[in-house]
Design an enzyme around this catalytic site. Structure first.
Site, PDB file in Angstrom:
ATOM      1  N   ARG A 150       0.835  -1.196   0.000  1.00 53.76           N
ATOM      2  CA  ARG A 150       0.000   0.000   0.000  1.00 53.76           C
ATOM      3  C   ARG A 150       0.872   1.248   0.000  1.00 53.76           C
ATOM      4  NH1 ARG A 150      -4.060  -0.680   5.021  1.00 53.76           N
ATOM      5  NH2 ARG A 150      -4.849   1.265   4.137  1.00 53.76           N
ATOM      6  N   GLY A 165       5.075   1.400   8.579  1.00 54.00           N
ATOM      7  CA  GLY A 165       4.885   2.453   9.563  1.00 54.00           C
ATOM      8  C   GLY A 165       3.414   2.710   9.857  1.00 54.00           C
ATOM      9  N   GLN A 167       6.956  17.186  15.149  1.00 52.20           N
ATOM     10  CA  GLN A 167       5.598  17.575  14.761  1.00 52.20           C
ATOM     11  C   GLN A 167       4.690  17.508  15.981  1.00 52.20           C
ATOM     12  OE1 GLN A 167       4.311  18.837  11.912  1.00 52.20           O
ATOM     13  NE2 GLN A 167       2.423  19.037  13.034  1.00 52.20           N
ATOM     14  N   GLN A 189       2.836  14.270  17.713  1.00 50.62           N
ATOM     15  CA  GLN A 189       3.452  13.060  17.171  1.00 50.62           C
ATOM     16  C   GLN A 189       4.761  12.719  17.885  1.00 50.62           C
ATOM     17  OE1 GLN A 189       3.847  13.360  12.820  1.00 50.62           O
ATOM     18  NE2 GLN A 189       2.044  12.060  12.653  1.00 50.62           N
ATOM     19  N   TYR A 238       5.675   9.096  16.889  1.00 52.35           N
ATOM     20  CA  TYR A 238       6.073   8.960  15.484  1.00 52.35           C
ATOM     21  C   TYR A 238       7.399   9.671  15.222  1.00 52.35           C
ATOM     22  CZ  TYR A 238       5.509   9.026  10.370  1.00 52.35           C
ATOM     23  OH  TYR A 238       5.686   8.866   9.020  1.00 52.35           O
ATOM     24  N   TYR A 276       5.299  15.309   3.041  1.00 53.98           N
ATOM     25  CA  TYR A 276       3.893  14.895   3.014  1.00 53.98           C
ATOM     26  C   TYR A 276       3.557  14.334   1.629  1.00 53.98           C
ATOM     27  CZ  TYR A 276       3.188  16.844   7.606  1.00 53.98           C
ATOM     28  OH  TYR A 276       3.265  17.077   8.967  1.00 53.98           O
TER      29      TYR A 276
END
Length: 240
Positions: free
Chosen positions: A12, A84, A141, A144, A147, A179
């Site tokens: 994906r 992830g 961020q 996050q 992450y 992004y």
């Protein structure tokens, strides 16, 4: 002889684009996935690339999965640690499970998968490992911490392992995407996404194919003088 490549989270988004791009340059690709059997089956039917289900955060599962891939396709020459997840939230509201899930899937998986293939790469004096970090591992961020910590850890992991592998013909590099137009980014509220795009100098989200081209470059046989590097593919949003 075709190189065998394992792409984690390879059915994906960015992983799918990487799997397809490596197959297009002649690699025999094994695409790992963790849970969505229907999506994985559709991916294999569409691309002809076999999908292997195992939890990259589980060391024993990775050992078994890699053994199966190597029995069916041959020794793994190329590893792309792409798997992830996100479990966003500010630290004062974050439960340990949200922290642990992200560290386990995003960072511990890099150890698990690299450890499973590194001895074979050393024995053959050839290997290419690419770890997918993030712009948010470079600059942080809000909301996050899990992450960002995992992705920042990937960048340090890359530099250390690159030093260990260099004399053995093994290169280890990272890519830090900005992004990218994937399911994960599309889940961001539209107004927030608009503000993000406004901060990208090239004026658009990245495409998964942008990242895949970087992986193909770094995993080529003649990319043997590039190791310990982080390739930022973010449209100029963060220059580091």
């Amino acid at each position: 002889m075709a190189r065998v490549a394992l792409v984690t989270g390879g059915t994906r988004g960015i992983g799918e684009a990487v799997s397809v791009a490596l197959a297009e340059v002649g690699c025999k690709v094994a695409a790992n996935y963790g849970g969505n059997d229907e999506r994985a089956r559709a991916f294999s039917e569409r691309t002809g690339i076999p999908a292997y289900k195992f939890d990259v955060g589980d060391f024993a599962a990775v050992t078994g999965g890699v053994a199966r891939i190597e029995a069916e396709l041959g020794p793994i020459d190329i590893l792309v640690n792409n798997a992830g997840i996100t479990r966003d939230g500010t630290l004062h509201r974050m439960g340990f499970e949200s922290w642990d899930d992200v560290i386990r899937t995003n960072l511990s998986s890099c150890f698990n998968c690299s450890r499973a293939v590194i001895e074979g790469m050393r024995a053959r004096s050839f290997g290419r490992i690419v770890n997918i970090g993030s712009i948010n591992g470079q600059g942080g961020q809000y909301g996050q911490v899990n992450y960002a910590a995992a992705k920042s850890g990937i960048h340090g992991f890359t530099k250390a392992l690159a030093q260990e592998g260099a004399s053995q013909g093994i290169t280890v590099n990272a890519i830090a995407p900005g992004y990218v137009d994937t399911d994960m980014v599309r889940a961001v509220p539209e107004r927030v996404l608009e503000r993000i795009v406004e901060r990208i100098p090239v004026g658009r989200l990245g495409q998964a194919s942008d990242i895949a081209r970087g992986v193909v470059f770094l995993t080529a046989d003649d990319a043997d003088f590039i190791t310990g590097s982080t390739l930022s593919i973010n449209g100029g949003q963060h220059m580091y």
